[in-house]
Structure formats: C-alpha cells, structure tokens
Write an enzyme that holds these catalytic residues in place. Structure first.
Site, PDB file in Angstrom:
ATOM      1  N   TYR A   1       6.592 -23.985  24.986  1.00 22.59           N
ATOM      2  CA  TYR A   1       7.878 -23.633  24.848  1.00 22.59           C
ATOM      3  C   TYR A   1       8.119 -22.241  25.261  1.00 22.59           C
ATOM      4  CZ  TYR A   1       6.957 -27.474  21.969  1.00 22.59           C
ATOM      5  OH  TYR A   1       6.331 -28.714  21.315  1.00 22.59           O
TER       6      TYR A   1
ATOM      7  N   VAL B   1       2.460 -29.178  17.233  1.00 23.89           N
ATOM      8  CA  VAL B   1       2.680 -28.429  15.905  1.00 23.89           C
ATOM      9  C   VAL B   1       1.658 -28.867  14.939  1.00 23.89           C
ATOM     10  CG1 VAL B   1       4.298 -30.364  14.817  1.00 23.89           C
ATOM     11  CG2 VAL B   1       4.407 -28.019  14.448  1.00 23.89           C
TER      12      VAL B   1
ATOM     13  N   TYR C   1      10.365 -41.763  19.776  1.00 27.66           N
ATOM     14  CA  TYR C   1      10.050 -40.397  19.987  1.00 27.66           C
ATOM     15  C   TYR C   1       9.077 -40.090  18.769  1.00 27.66           C
ATOM     16  CZ  TYR C   1      10.007 -35.395  20.033  1.00 27.66           C
ATOM     17  OH  TYR C   1       9.795 -33.907  19.840  1.00 27.66           O
TER      18      TYR C   1
ATOM     19  N   SER D   1       3.408 -33.105  19.942  1.00 22.32           N
ATOM     20  CA  SER D   1       4.093 -32.674  21.338  1.00 22.32           C
ATOM     21  C   SER D   1       3.103 -32.892  22.284  1.00 22.32           C
ATOM     22  CB  SER D   1       4.694 -31.498  21.388  1.00 22.32           C
ATOM     23  OG  SER D   1       5.861 -31.355  20.382  1.00 22.32           O
TER      24      SER D   1
ATOM     25  N   LYS E   1       3.681 -35.538  24.900  1.00 16.51           N
ATOM     26  CA  LYS E   1       4.669 -35.418  25.839  1.00 16.51           C
ATOM     27  C   LYS E   1       4.192 -35.446  27.336  1.00 16.51           C
ATOM     28  CE  LYS E   1       7.753 -32.895  22.686  1.00 16.51           C
ATOM     29  NZ  LYS E   1       8.098 -31.587  22.281  1.00 16.51           N
TER      30      LYS E   1
END
Lengths: 312, 312, 312, 312
Positions: free
Chosen positions: D247, D265, D195, D68, D71
């Site tokens: 998050y 992760v 993705y 991630s 992103k």
C-alpha cells in the site's frame, strides 16, 4: 419594492413568453427509463405568494419526479425530529464537488458536507428511519408533503423508485462508506430504500410551490395558518438552500437568480423569495451541472423582473 | 419589517452590551508582528443605513488592518474594468477548501474558484495591475476606498505590507502556480505587491461600513448620490459574498447571520443588509476558521434583533 | 544467468537494430527552446559493466540535457551530507501523482513524497545549498559528476538553466509552498537556482552510464576503485529508483523493464542492473507520462534479452 | 553472492534470535473478533529455496489468516484467465493512498490503481467469478492454493469470512462505486463474497512460502516441476509486489527490505528473492501502515544477512 398580485401573473406570463425559444433545451436525465422518456418540451411554473395566492403557467399542474427537491422537506422533518443534533452527522457548508462525490467523505471521516448532496440526504433519511420500517417512514414523509401542499394526490412513483434502486450503485457506495464510519445507523438497504422513494415523489409545480410556502413566510403556512417551523429555522433552511442547493453550481445560481433554491434531476427547482412567495419551475432538460437549464433561466428572468432577489 | 433609525442605535447598544463577556475571545492572527501586537480586547461596530445615517459603538473609529475585506472592493473595481470577462479567469463557486488552498488550482487548471479566496483575489489584483506599475494601481485602489468612505485618511500600512511580503510564501506559491497556467499576466512579484498592499489597508469600522454602503443601496452611494455599480452588479457582489465570503465557513455564516459578508484576518467583517444598511464589525480574535469570533457572534445577534436576515 | 561481455555488445546491437522503426517516436519536450530544437531522431545507448567495460551504440557520445536524471546524484550527495536526517524532510514513497503536482504537499504539510518528484529534488537541492552560495554548491555538484564519470568535459548548459528559470513557475510554486511550511531553509530563488542548474547538466549516455556505475556495483566505482557510498546505501538508492524513478509511471517501468531507473524530460534514462551494469539511453521523444518513449522500449527489450531484470 | 542451504538455516535462526525482544510489538488487527483474539506473541518464518529446500523457525506450521497476501495468487489466476486484458480494468501503479481509499477511484473513473489495493483485488475477484457461482470460483481458488503449496489442508475460515462480510462497509462502498462505472460485472454481493472468502484463507508460513515459490523460480514450481506462469509473468508479478505490495508503505518496504513482498492485515508477509527463495513470515502485530511490524523487521534483517536484496 412590494409587488401586487396582478403584476405577478403578468411577470409570469412574460417569463413564459420569453422562455418559448428555450423550451426543450438541455439534456433530459436518462439514467433510468422513467425519467428518460419524459417529453423535453414540458415547461411549467407556479408562484404562490405569502398571502396564499396562486399563479401558474404551462404544465404547472402536471406531476413530475421531484427528485432532490425532496431533500428540503426531509431536512425539515429531520430537524423537527432531532434538532441541532443533526449537525453532528452532517455539515452545512457547500461541498465544492459534484452531488455524488465520495472524495469529501474520505477526507472528512464520513460526515457529508451538507444535507443537499446525496450523501447528506442519505444521512437525513437515516435519521428519519430511526429504527422504524421504511414503509412507516415513507408514510410519514408522504403525509408531510400532502399536508404542506394541501393535496392528497401527491404520490410516490414506485416505478421510478425501483429503477433508482436498481441503478443506484454510487448511492450504495456513499451509504456503505458512511456506514463504515458509523454515520448510518440503520441497515444500509433500508436507509437507501427510504432515500430512493423520497426521490421518487411525483408532484406538480403548483403542489411543490404550495409545499415550500412556509419557507417564504417565516415558517408558517399562510393557508392553513399552522406553523411548520420557527422563523429562525425557516431562515436557516433558506440559507442552506442558497449556499448548497445547487451542488457545485450553487454559487452560480445565487449569482444569477439571487434566491434560495433547490434543484432536482427531474428538471424541477423550488425557489423561495422570503416574505414574497414560493416558486416552482419544471423543465426537464438539464445543463452541464445537472440543473434544469430553462428552469434556471426562467427563475433568473423572474427574479430580475420581480425584483425579488434577496440581494437588493 | 422596516426598522427606524432610533431602534438601530438601540440594537447596536444591546449587541455591544451582550458582547462584553465575549470580547477578547478567539486567537489574534500572529503570522506577522504588526497583527500579533493588536490588543485582543478591541471591539468596534458601525452601522450605516441606506439613508446615510451612521451608528457606532466601541472602537468603531480606530483603524485596523482590513486584510481580505479589501477583496470586495478590488472585485468591484475589476468588474468595472473588464466586466464579465473576469469570469473566464476566476470562478464564482464556493471552494469547499481553506482560503489559501492550492489543491483546487491543480484540479482546475489554474482558475481559482472565486474572487474571495487568496488565489482569486490575486487574479483580481493582476487584472487591476494590467501592465501598469504597482504604485499607480495602488493609488487607484486607495482613491476608490477614500471616495467610497468619503474620508481621505484611509491609508495603506506599509509596515504591514512589508511583513506580508516577507512571509507570503503560500501566496507566492499560488501566484507562481497560476502563472504557470497563464492566469497571471504581470510579473508575479508585481501582482503580489499590489495584493499585499491592498490587504494592508487600514480603516475604521465607520469608514468600512460607509465604503460598503453602495452594496446595500442598489449600487448607489446615498451620501454622494453617485452610482458606483448597477443594481444588478451590486446584487451579484452580494451573492458572491454570501456563498464565498467566509472561505470554508461561508455556509455557517449564511446559516447563523443570514447576510452577505466578507471577513478579514485582521478581525474585521463587512456585512450587507440589502435595502437596509452596511455594517462593519472589528474584534481581532479569530475562530477556528480564521474569521472574527466575537465579530461573527455580534453580527448574528444584530441580524436576529434587527430581523434583517435576507432569508425572511 | 551470467552474461559475458561479448553478448552485451551483441544484445546492444540487436536492440539498436530493433529500435530503428521507433526512433523519432514520442513528443520532444518543448517548454523551453533549448530542448524543443533537439533532433527527435537522436538515439544513443551505453552499457558499462560492473567490470568497467563500456559498450555503446548510436549517439552515445553526444551530450544531452540530463534533467531529472540528475536527481539520483544530488540525492546521493545529500545523503552523504546529512544521512538519514534527510528523511525528515522528504519521504520515500511513490507519489501516485505527476512530477510537478502540488496537491500532495498540501495534504502532507510541505513534505514531498520522495526525492525524485520535483518538490523532493528541490528539498535535496536546498540541503546541498545549506547556506552557501549557489555557485559553490553547483561547483561541488559538477565536480561530483565529473569524478563519477571520469570525464571533466561534463558541463552545465547555462542557456538551458536560464530558460528553466524563466519558465519555472510551477517549480517556484512548489518551492514557495514548501518554504511556507519551513521545509526550504535557504532563500527560494537560491535553492531554485541550484535546482535549475543541476537539471541543465549536459552529458552523453557514456558519461551518464559511467557516473551511475557505483549503483550497480555495491557503491564502489570499479574503475577508480573508490567507494562512493556503502553497499546498503546503493541498494536503497536503487530501491527508490524502482518505486519512484518514473513519477506516476514508476509501476509501469518496473513492470516492463524490471530495473531501477530514473528518467529525465530531455529523453534520457539511467537504469541500473545490480551486480551487472549501468545503462544509459537517450531518445528525445517522450510518451504520455513524460518519459522517453523509445528509450523505455529499448530498455525493456535490453532487459528481456539480457535477462537482467531484478525480478528473476 | 550465492548462499548455500546450510547458511539459510543459520541466518533464519539468527533472525529468530534477534527478533525475540520485538515479538509482540505492534497492534493486532481488531476489526473482527477472529483476528483480534490471535496471540500477539506468535512469530513464524519459513524459507523455501528455489531448489525446494524448506527451512523454518517458530510458529511456521501454524495456520493464520493470510488476508491480502491472497491477492498475489488471485492476480496470478486472473492473468491466467484473461491475460493482459486485465490491465484495462485495473492499473499497475502505486496508489500513494491507503489500502481502502476511494478517492482515487473517483478521480480515475472507477479503475483501481493496482491489483493489490482492496478495490483492485475486488476487480480481480470479479474477473475470477465471471458469471459463475461464488462457490465454484472459491473452489477453484482453494484448489490453486492447495496445488501450489502441495498441501490439501489449506482451508477457508468461514468464521473469518462471515465477520469480514458483516463489517465490510468500505469494501462494499468500493465495489458499488466501481459497479457504477461498469467495472464490476457480477452482482456486487457475489463478487464481495468471493473477495471476503479469499481473504479468509488460513495457511501456515510453510504453506505460504511453498505457494509463492514459483515466483522465485521463473514461474515454475521446482517441486512439482510444473510451470505455473511464464518467466516473464513471474517477473511482472514480482514487479507489482515491489511497487504496490505494501500500500502506501511500498516504498519503505522496498527501501528497507529490497525484495518484492505482499503483506496482509493478519500479520503475514510473503517475500520473493528471485532465483533464491520464497519467504513467508507471520507476526500479528501491525505497524502504523497496517503491515506486520516484527515481520517487516525480520525480513529486513534476513535480507541484510543473506544479501538477497534485488538491489545489489
């Protein structure tokens, strides 16, 4: 208050008459062309008594897309297949949310609240698929409907099925989501294939009422004399219909109609008067909750006139 | 399948016998001392038929705290007071959440889902209060219970009421929250005062079954011959009981028992077999959903043996 | 990019000038009369640099109701009182929901997400109360504000406090709800009394900017030379302001302004430029998220012109 | 408090030393084999200053799955492509929920809260795809990473990408769900293909820190001298990282570390000290929130020792 068969026809005609000003009310489902082009003025109703007598009015012989009404019958098949084991994969409580809500799944680890919301019916389809090819499972489902209605003309509308599949993103989301929790055992697209096709069954009110008759008669089809399910299972399916059969308007349906019922977005509703009759109504215009507007109204009036409410 | 009165007593005794190994199961509510100190081995059951015959077993004559079972009766009173206008302030759908959940209120602008969750019952109490003093309203409520049960010994346990009030922070949250949306019209503490006292009514199974009899008999009390509500309203209250009477286990109760019912945290349950009888059971131990564990089991067995399920 | 003091005044005047067409925009809070009657055309702004220099424009000397801006200071006091122990009673994550949401509390067992939503600030007030009388605790809070701003004219507007109390049903719901989970240790009405009064503090932009200066200066008040909190704690309070200071518009404020900030429904915002200055703005009209519309705009422009964004 | 380059190396070594007892803490992601088999004892850290100096410790040259963290860069590309138009399809608020939550999407009509939760990053991937073939878009993404890091050895791990795809049911649910709301414009499987591949980028701490350097330097890459984004956009991306980059632990990261950061992760975190440096850390063991346990700890310590917190 037993009702002789003559009055049933009378009541049905009175209901039909009183519905005239309401025929065409509501909004026809338009998410796929095959549903959108249905004439909103259609209205049919059929009552089949526990003795097997059939009464109809209006367009009761015209097939329509039964959509979610099919869930009652796939549930019956799945219970026949794995029995109470089903309840480890799907609950039996009203959801309090819309038919296609995904929120509840996140809060409850991928276990749908009941077999009548979309997520629950997808699990049921997954149980029926059980490693087979969709074609085989669909053949079995179709056979069950034909057997119950005693009518081999029941068919799956492939045009509707294709459209459902092409636009079914929310159902795909539900199935993938449950798959992430291990609650879909087959490839997602196969399970969805079964689900979309079962929803695309085309049946008339008369066929549908006949198919549901075993639920009004302690599990036994009075015409064929064959037992479909035990009395206890018939009761329990009826119980699920009354608490969960109309999504987040189930309470309202029980309040107004007082009968176990299951609606479909095609405008059909199957209602069961235990010990009395199986009733199917079709009117394509939907109310704000996605249930047939005039169909619900007709059932409310019929239940009032017949005194068949299960609530006294 | 009509049941003569002799068999009712027989069935009741069979149920009582079969419940023996289960008496004491579950966990007694312990949030207030007055409930916590109840003997978990208590078990009573009473059946009053539509003809007015009374059958009992066990501790059916001993008063217990009826708690939320009272909501059926205050709803009846409120409908008598403002009729269908009530439905603009409270819904009639299963909530899908716990009895004391506040989440749904935030999502739905302070309108509780139904009159049987705490928030809904508080609105009903607010309707009954209607500008009067709590003492007057409570007098009226008590009078209604005494009239229905034909027994002036029904009373409000002030000790319980005080404890409810002292520990009722979640109910106070619900009432204040609805007040913020204008859905509580009286001062919060007065409305809560009525609510806590109605929940503290002490009644025996026999008194409770008698009080509920009008719901099994088309709205009319067969003993007094007086009409309490219309047949249509009795049906509708029964419908609400079956879809919403056991909070987020309502689906399960309908599935297992097949009768409209309303539970209380004191371990009591009132169940209605329309056209047949009113049934009350008491067993203090609760299951995971907060409903009487052995009481539910007893009703399930009674419904099976009597064939009184509304679902055929 | 160090900014000399002269430019600060220039920038402030430019901002004031460019805000003229926007003064009066937004909707003044009207839930209590004392706020509703404020002139929407008010606009003030004050900048106090880390060196203690003061720059103002507009109505910067006029007291207004600081409302939730007070939460920064009561948090500071509570951390001084019980230190990191506070974090067992309140989280430090953005809530993703409105300032007065109760949903999150139900999902997270009565622990508010952060000290800047109402529920969290009520817990902070409860920490400060700690068994004392509200009057004593409020005296201490008021003293803290007067000390930080170096101005004994800071006062609590009793008229506002009374109105807050009379209409604060949602706050009462939050407090009662948390009490049910044991997360309010004092009587609910006393804790709420402290909370309503702290929200009713009346301060001018100049006073407020001075009061916040320790956060821009590593925890030390450069005027008095006294240390209010450690550098680490000042950093952490600033961190909380940037992630949680504007409820469900905190991300937007960080995105647009790039400074830690805390808004109040009275139209005030306190923003901190670490190492540079403390800034207070007041403009009563609120945007859709309940934050000062023109105040946010002014801070966005000021941050752009000054280059004081913490993000480079 | 400016920090000379010598101290950076010293601080880095101190941090490395103090982390020794914590290396191996946390739980390595095990949802795909390629991540599960990573040695939990790996630890690397790289700091690249705004002047372009590079400092490293441990396994800073070893490629890992950035997941991630990617992103941040696809967001940068998408803003370059459609600018502020992106904000009509994705929000910029912290979600208050887990990285893969679908609840928020149902409540907010298929608009993800921010571009750093999975749903938001899938929308960003969809923007980048924009009718092209996934292969072309991935080529462009890969090129961007190689350009920013000045290193053509950056690659996409096809093994990881395949595993992500095979197990990505929740992501498929998110994409299908948003598609139902019209917020995915390409075929779902193509968007997901992009993705999954972007998440499978393999980079070392040194490469990653170099790639992020433009965010620490007002949008300009100090090595190449080329402007990647405007200063304003760099600020805004940093703002999004601090409010949404971790998050539902974003608040905690801001509180403890005080720098904009984005975790993956795979155990990597990119942190930006505006005006100072870009920092990458890698330690595979994750804490309860799914962020690198020792990586977060190392950044907390580094920020404390360097005084680089954006909060003063």
């Amino acid at each position: 208050m037993p009702i002789a068969s003559q009055p049933v026809q009378d009541i049905l005609h009175e209901v039909y008459h009183e519905m005239q000003p309401h025929i065409g009310e509501g909004k026809v489902a338009d998410y796929i062309p095959a549903l959108a082009r249905i004439d909103p003025k259609k209205f049919g109703m059929a009552v089949v008594t526990a003795e097997g007598e059939v009464f109809t009015v209006g367009d009761a012989a015209e097939p329509f897309s039964i959509q979610s009404v099919s869930k009652v019958f796939t549930l019956t098949l799945a219970l026949g297949r794995i029995g109470a084991g089903l309840w480890s994969r799907v609950g039996r409580e009203p959801s309090g949310t819309a038919f296609n809500s995904i929120v509840q799944l996140e809060h409850e680890h991928g276990i749908p609240r009941n077999p009548f919301i979309n997520a629950g019916a997808i699990v049921v389809a997954d149980v029926l698929l059980a490693g087979h090819q969709p074609r085989e499972t669909l053949g079995e489902i179709l056979q069950f409907f034909r057997y119950l209605s005693g009518d081999d003309s029941v068919y799956i509308d492939e045009d509707v099925a294709r459209s459902e599949q092409a636009t079914g993103f929310r159902n795909a989301a539900l199935a993938n989501y449950m798959s992430a929790f291990g609650n879909i055992h087959n490839p997602v697209e196969k399970t969805l294939g079964v689900y979309y096709h079962q929803c695309s069954l085309a049946m008339s009110c008369e066929q549908l009422a006949k198919a549901g008759l075993f639920l009004a008669n302690g599990g036994r089809n009075p015409v064929s004399g064959l037992t479909v399910v035990t009395r206890e299972r018939a009761r329990r399916i009826n119980a699920l219909m009354i608490t969960c059969g109309h999504y987040d308007a189930s309470g309202d349906f029980a309040f107004r109609v007082g009968l176990p019922g299951k609606s479909g977005v095609g405008g059909g509703i199957l209602a069961i008067a235990p010990g009395k009759a199986s009733i199917a109504v079709w009117s394509p215009g939907l109310n704000a909750n996605g249930n047939s507007a005039t169909g619900t109204r007709a059932l409310e009036l019929f239940a009032k006139k017949s005194g068949w409410s299960v609530f006294g």
